[in-house]
Design a protein around this motif. Structure first.
Motif, short mmCIF file in Angstrom:
data_model
loop_
_atom_site.label_atom_id
_atom_site.label_comp_id
_atom_site.label_asym_id
_atom_site.label_seq_id
_atom_site.Cartn_x
_atom_site.Cartn_y
_atom_site.Cartn_z
N ARG A 153 0.86 -1.19 0.00
CA ARG A 153 0.00 0.00 0.00
C ARG A 153 0.89 1.23 0.00
N MET A 236 -12.06 1.92 5.08
CA MET A 236 -11.60 1.12 3.94
C MET A 236 -11.42 -0.36 4.30
N LYS A 240 -10.72 -3.15 -1.28
CA LYS A 240 -9.49 -3.80 -1.74
C LYS A 240 -8.68 -2.85 -2.63
N SER A 241 -7.37 -3.13 -2.67
CA SER A 241 -6.43 -2.26 -3.37
C SER A 241 -6.30 -2.62 -4.85
N MET A 248 -7.40 2.42 -4.15
CA MET A 248 -8.37 1.35 -3.99
C MET A 248 -9.20 1.13 -5.24
N GLU A 254 -16.73 0.24 0.94
CA GLU A 254 -16.36 1.09 2.07
C GLU A 254 -17.51 1.11 3.09
N SER A 290 -5.22 5.81 -0.82
CA SER A 290 -6.22 4.86 -0.34
C SER A 290 -7.30 5.52 0.52
#
Length: 374
Positions: A153, A236, A240-241, A248, A254, A290
Motif C-alpha cells: 500500500r 476502507m 481492496k487495493s 483502492m 467502504e 487509499s
C-alpha cells in the motif's frame, strides 16, 4: 532555500547508491553520527540532509535506544509528542494487526514478522508482516508467493482524522532475515516490474510526482484540496487495493458512515494536494491515495464521486512510481532510516515464512501543525 549546515559537526552526507539507469534523485547516507548524543550542530546537518534528500540512512545503529530514536524523531517537531495514529488503533482498522507499542516508550512501535519471546518490555508477541493478499483484490497466485510480490500500500504515515501527518518517520532494522530477491509485479497492464530485496521498504518522491505533471495538471493540483474519509483505515477495511498498491478499487465496499466509530466533523482532514518543502520550497504532490474521499476544486466545486476521485488521483500519481523512480531499501541489521513524510510515499513489500523473524522499531509523531501549503 536551505541554509548551509553548521561546520561544527563531524557528520558527513553521501548520496545513496542507485542502480544503473535509475532516475531516483533522492536519498543519502549519513556517517559519523552519535545519535544517542545529538548536538545542535549535528541536528543542523541531519535536518538539512533530510529535507534536501528526503530519505536518510544511518548504518550500525543496533544499540540505539528507543528513547534516543524518539528524541531524534521529535527534534524535527519539538511541539509534537503523540504517536502519529494516536493512542489507540481501532480493532477494525486495517492497521490493527501491524502495531505493537513499546511500554516504556509509547511513541515507538514494534513491527515485523514471527514470534518474539521478549523485546523491549514486550513478552511473547506475534508480529505479522503485512502481506498484499490481505489488502489487494487480485493478489499474486499463492504458488508464486516466494518469487513474486506487490507494493502492499503506497501511503503517507498519517491518521488523516483528528491528527496532522507526522513530519518525519524513523525506522530501525533490529533483526533482518536475508533471503533471495523477489520480482515486484505492478500487474496493472503496464508490464512494469522491479526486482526488490525481500521485505524491502520502497520509496517514491512526491516532488518528482509533481515535476512530472503537465502544466495544466500542475495548476490543477496547486488549486485542489483533498478531503479524507473519517476514520479512513476503518472506512476502507472491507475495500481492496489496486494491484499497483496506489489506491483502492471502487466496488462500494467502504463502510457507511453509520457503521464507523462516532464522527466529529471538525476532525475530518482536508489538505492541499501539494505540500511545500520547508527548506527548499519545492512542491510535493502528497496525497494518501487509499484514504481519499472528495476533491475540493479551486472554483469551489466538489468532486464526490469516489470512483472518479480515485481515477484522478491515480492518473496524477502513477507516473511517479515507475520502476526507475522507486528506491528499494535493502535493509541490514542496525540500519536507521528517517524520511520526510511530507515529501515521499512509501510501501511495504514482500512476504516471509512464519519462522522468519523480523523486528523493526518505528517512530512518528502527529505533527503540531498542518503541512505547508503551496
Amino acid at each position: 532555500m536551505s541554509e548551509p549546515p553548521s561546520t561544527d559537526s563531524v557528520i558527513t552526507v553521501h548520496p545513496l547508491p542507485v542502480p544503473t539507469g535509475s532516475r531516483v534523485d533522492f536519498g543519502a547516507q549519513l556517517c559519523n553520527a552519535d545519535l544517542e548524543n545529538i548536538s545542535a550542530a549535528d541536528f543542523d546537518v541531519i535536518c538539512n540532509a533530510l529535507y534536501t534528500h528526503q530519505l536518510i540512512v544511518f548504518k550500525d545503529q543496533a544499540s540505539l535506544s528507543p528513547k534516543a530514536q524518539y528524541h531524534l524523531t521529535r527534534l524535527f517537531d519539538p511541539e509534537s509528542d503523540v504517536y502519529g495514529h494516536g493512542k489507540a488503533v481501532g480493532a477494525k482498522s486495517v492497521l490493527h494487526p501491524d502495531l505493537k507499542t513499546i511500554p516504556h516508550q509509547p511513541q515507538v512501535q514494534v513491527i515485523g514478522n514471527g514470534h518474539v519471546a521478549s523485546f523491549e518490555g514486550l513478552e511473547n508477541i506475534q508480529l505479522k508482516h503485512p502481506h498484499h493478499r490481505s489488502f489487494h483484490r487480485d493478489p499474486v497466485p499463492e504458488r508464486e508467493d516466494r518469487t513474486a510480490t506487490r507494493f502492499y500500500r503506497w501511503h503517507i504515515d498519517a491518521a488523516l482524522y483528528g491528527l496532522d501527518p507526522p513530519k518525519v518517520t524513523s525506522l530501525l532494522a533490529v533483526r533482518v532475515p536475508k533471503t533471495e530477491n523477489q520480482l515486484l509485479c505492478y500487474d496493472d497492464g503496464s508490464g512494469d516490474v522491479l526486482s526488490v530485496p525481500r521485505g524491502s521498504t520502497v520509496f517514491a518522491s512526491s516532488y518528482k510526482m509533481y515535476d512530472l505533471l503537465s502544466e495544466e495538471d500542475k495548476k490543477f493540483v496547486r488549486g485542489t484540496k483533498v478531503s479524507y474519509a473519517p476514520h479512513p483505515y476503518t472506512w476502507m477495511a472491507n475495500a481492496k487495493s489496486r494491484p499497483d498498491g496506489l489506491g483502492m478499487v471502487s466496488e462500494g465496499l467502504e463502510l457507511e458512515r453509520s457503521s464507523l466509530p462516532e464522527i466529529d466533523d471538525s476532525m475530518i482532514k482536508i489538505y492541499p494536494m501539494c505540500w511545500k518543502n520547508p527548506k527548499t520550497g519545492k512542491l510535493a504532490l502528497q496525497v494518501h491515495p487509499s484514504a481519499v474521499q472528495e476533491l475540493h476544486l479551486e472554483d469551489g466545486s466538489v468532486i464526490d464521486d469516489l470512483e472518479k476521485v480515485r481515477e484522478i488521483v491515480h492518473r496524477l500519481q502513477r507516473p511517479g512510481i515507475a520502476p526507475d523512480l522507486v528506491y528499494a531499501v535493502d535493509w541490514d541489521e542496525g540500519d536507521l532510516a528517517l524520511f520526510n513524510n511530507h515529501g515521499v510515499l512509501h510501501s511495504v513489500t514482500g512476504s516471509f515464512l512464519p519462522e522468519e523473524v523480523r523486528i523493526f522499531r518505528q517512530c512518528n509523531l502527529a505533527a503540531s501543525e498542518p503541512p505547508l501549503e503551496p
